[in-house]
Scaffold this active site. Structure first.
Site, PDB file in Angstrom:
ATOM      1  CG  HIS A  44      56.714  -8.675  71.117  1.00 37.39           C
ATOM      2  ND1 HIS A  44      55.672  -7.784  71.027  1.00 37.39           N
ATOM      3  CD2 HIS A  44      57.846  -7.918  71.176  1.00 37.39           C
ATOM      4  CE1 HIS A  44      56.141  -6.542  71.031  1.00 37.39           C
ATOM      5  NE2 HIS A  44      57.455  -6.600  71.123  1.00 37.39           N
ATOM      6  CG  HIS A  90      55.230  -0.450  74.678  1.00 34.38           C
ATOM      7  ND1 HIS A  90      55.958   0.053  75.722  1.00 34.38           N
ATOM      8  CD2 HIS A  90      56.058  -1.339  74.067  1.00 34.38           C
ATOM      9  CE1 HIS A  90      57.163  -0.483  75.745  1.00 34.38           C
ATOM     10  NE2 HIS A  90      57.251  -1.330  74.747  1.00 34.38           N
TER      11      HIS A  90
END
Length: 768
Positions: A44, A90
């Site tokens: 990430h 998300h």
């Protein structure tokens, strides 16, 4: 080694990566440092599996002001206007806590925009869910939509567009991608590079708690079947605090006292300190005891990994910290001097009077692992099998319908079934929950056009002043597009098609496509098939962006979108989502998707021959098959078709324009009827195609337009010069009382369906 394999696994690190850490430090990391490496070396944060592939993207262009590497991309709109835009995902948080996961996704992308000095002016979202017949999926969808609406509506930024698709592959792992746009208020972009040894580092915004701890690591691993245990990794947002933070930051930036700014998103204080120091070639000394905490007894690693929302780090000019802090205090926010810029390139963290972290900046933010994996030399078995599929294996069809084993399904019924499928059906139930007109600049909102259109107003005005309208009447168009099924069946062509469709949607409202932000949603890259999908999709995006002149200014990579179950791992379709922005020179020259006037002539721009049933919604809904090969994208034809459409709009010839994409020509015609509230009468010749392919085949480079009949001669002369026969006159627009009537060239009826029947089907998939 003082840590077990389980310790390393808990931090998302492999034994080989731990050895790299030892080599870079010349010692074993302490527990706080190990925690920092765990989040900073996650996929990430450091893109260790995707970074080599992203180099294929074009990133420079005439209008690009800021490309990849900053919080968001920035393009020049002319006349002193700069547009910031970015997309983020998300996905994992929304799977386990859909309301907060989606809401904080909105808050996070807004911070990326205003951190640059831009006032947020619009939001869009791209959503993927499992079948809505499953109550869990339906609840999840409702809560995601509620979360997006809650944050966007409360913070006062309009949600102006997006897309929603439904497929079984997203049941365990929904996708929530959010894009934001902003107009620069500051004379220059506020960068994130810390500079000026001795300059203070300010912590501003909300207090720090234990929410969101290890959120970056959580987003870099597969979802477990019992994913609810990961709810503490999901952040909790406060849109009202977020609104105050926007205003305070923009006011602080206007003073000229802020040297650099960085939001505390993924990995919180760890990432902000490391990245700001790395970009500036300096170090940062930071004292956790000066961080306002909302919980007592927090350990150093909890401060470092917390992803509490609405927080920022600022580097300000020495001596002006009180001036900046006063602004934040006036807005009811926390502000404290928590650190300083130092010459030695280290991240140095203090807690309770002791130095608890001392790590070279490069080790955390630059000298991270990079994995260049081999790409399969040929398509995997599932793709090769799909490409062998032949439409001739489908039941026979003629102008009456498709002759299934049990009965003939008329084309009218096929169309109504497709209009009722969740991927194609009206999303009005969703977008009516969003405030898409706050700020009063939305010109085309959801359901009116193929892309959102936002008026450009000056952002440089005083508190209480009404922003003046621009004499130039420029506007921005924005869209989000992706088709996971196509990319699953052909990653290269499917990714090209996503870029082409985004540009086509901008063209249909009259905009010149400018630039791209991308969100790459894929499975586990350690799986050779997934890595092959990712590599070819990146190649396709790069080639399409180069051909269409739309450089990539940044984006997001979301990997490990898989759900681990006792039966194994279930991956999503590879789903690159393309966010694209365009410029409309004059608001007088914009176009909606619905028919405008009775008697207008309906044309199809592009080639019917460049379509396929492979990967189509028709094949999935009517025949329950996901197979075949999607149509290849002819990028040269794509450019010519789009140029012709834009020219027609700006000449005042074209009154409506709509992209032919999912569902094919028949669905595009139905959508234009529904949007405009008028029927149409058309004739269609299939040529060498099956009737189902002529009606419902999908492909790129096709736009449906309606034209003022008084301009027919000029329009057709232009079309022939521009498209050389790759266009056809289909029919004309009817009245509100007329049906959609499709006939063969021999006047035999193909389908006749009333507006009421289409509306009933179209509006039934999403409701309370």
């Amino acid at each position: 080694m003082p840590y077990t394999l389980e310790d390393l696994k808990a931090h998302g690190l492999s034994p080989a990566e731990y050895q790299q850490i030892q080599q870079q430090l010349g010692r074993d990391p302490n527990p706080n440092e190990l925690a920092m490496f765990g989040v900073m070396w996650s996929e990430h944060c450091c893109y260790k599996n995707s970074r080599p592939l992203l180099k294929n993207f074009p990133t420079t262009g005439e209008r690009v002001v800021v490309g990849p590497g900053e919080n968001a991309g920035v393009v020049d709109l002319g006349e002193g206007d700069w547009l910031a835009f970015k997309i983020e995902s998300h996905n994992h948080p929304s799977a386990v806590e859909p309301f907060q996961g989606a809401a904080t996704g909105v808050g996070g992308i807004l911070r990326d925009i205003f951190t640059l000095g831009a006032r947020p002016i619009a939001l869009l979202n791209s959503l993927r869910f499992g079948p809505l017949t499953d109550p869990r999926n339906r609840r999840l969808m409702a809560r995601v939509v509620e979360g997006i609406a809650h944050y966007g509506n409360c913070v006062g930024v309009p949600t102006v567009g997006g897309e929603v698709a439904v497929d079984p592959c997203y049941s365990g792992n929904p996708l929530v991608n959010v894009m934001a746009l902003g107009l620069l208020e500051t004379p220059a972009v506020v960068k994130s590079a810390a500079r000026g040894v001795g300059n203070p580092v300010l912590y501003v915004g909300a207090t720090t708690g234990r929410d969101g701890i290890r959120g970056a690591s959580f987003a870099s691993a597969e979802l477990k079947e019992d994913a609810q245990q990961d709810r503490p990794a999901v952040q909790v947002g406060d849109p009202f605090l977020g609104k105050c933070l926007i205003e305070a930051c923009l006011e602080a930036f206007a003073t000229g006292a802020v040297v650099a700014a960085q939001d505390m998103g993924a990995a919180g204080i760890t990432c902000s300190t490391a990245e700001m120091a790395a970009k500036g070639g300096v170090g940062i000394r930071f004292d956790l005891d000066r961080v306002p905490a909302r919980e007592s007894g927090m350990a150093a690693w909890e401060y470092l990994l917390s992803e509490s929302q609405e927080r920022m780090l600022l580097v300000v000019q020495k001596g002006r910290e009180a001036e900046v802090m006063e602004i934040f205090h006036r807005w009811g926010l926390q502000a404290s001097v928590a650190g300083e810029v130092i010459a030695e390139p280290l991240v140095e963290i203090w807690h309770q009077g002791s130095c608890v972290v001392q790590v070279p900046v490069r080790a955390l933010a630059e000298d991270t692992p990079v994995y260049v994996r081999p790409v399969l030399p040929e398509p995997p078995a599932y793709v090769q099998a799909a490409w062998q599929w032949d439409p001739a294996t489908l039941p026979p069809c003629d102008c009456q319908g498709i002759h299934l084993a049990q009965a003939t399904l008329a084309w009218k019924e096929v169309l109504l079934q497709l209009l009722a499928s969740p991927t194609l059906a009206s999303k009005a139930w969703i977008y009516r929950q969003y405030d898409h007109q706050v700020q009063n600049n939305t010109v085309l909102w959801p359901g009116q056009g193929d892309a959102a259109v936002i008026r450009i107003r000056s952002q440089r005005f005083g508190v209480g002043e009404v922003p003046p309208l621009r004499a130039s009447r420029k506007a921005i168009a924005a869209t989000l597009d992706g088709n996971g099924r196509w990319v699953y069946l052909d990653p290269y062509e499917g990714a090209k098609a996503a870029v082409a469709e985004a540009a086509r949607n901008l063209t249909c409202v009259g905009a010149d496509p400018l630039a791209v932000t991308d969100n790459l949603n894929f499975g586990n890259p350690e799986n050779p098939v997934v890595y092959w999908q990712l590599a070819l999709a990146c190649r396709g995006i790069g080639d399409a962006c180069r051909a269409l002149g739309t450089p990539v200014t940044g984006g997001n990579v979301s990997l490990y979108n898989e759900t681990l179950t006792p039966q194994g791992s279930q991956a999503i379709y590879p789903t690159p989502v393309i966010g694209m922005v365009g410029l409309i020179p004059d608001l007088k020259c914009i176009c909606g998707q619905g028919w405008q006037q009775e008697g207008d002539l309906i044309y199809l721009l592009g080639s019917q021959a460049l379509t396929s049933l492979g990967g189509s919604e028709y094949l999935a809904v009517i025949h329950q098959q996901v197979t075949g090969r999607p149509a290849p994208v002819d990028l040269e034809l794509e450019k010519r078709v789009q140029a012709a459409c834009r020219h027609g709009i700006r000449q005042g010839w074209v009154r409506s324009a709509h992209d032919c994409s999912e569902g094919g020509l028949a669905v595009a015609l139905a959508e234009a009827c529904l949007s405009g509230g008028r029927g149409a009468t058309l004739s269609l010749a299939p040529g060498s195609l099956r009737w189902d392919q002529a009606l419902f085949g999908e492909g790129s480079s096709r736009i449906l337009v309606s034209v003022d009949p008084a301009q027919r001669s000029a329009w057709e002369a232009y079309l022939e010069a521009q498209l050389a026969g790759q266009w056809q006159l289909l029919g004309e627009v009817g009245s509100p009382a007329d049906p959609l009537l499709l006939r063969t060239a021999e006047e035999d009826p193909l389908l006749v369906v009333s507006l009421a029947a289409m509306q009933a089907a179209y509006h039934g998939a999403f409701s309370d």
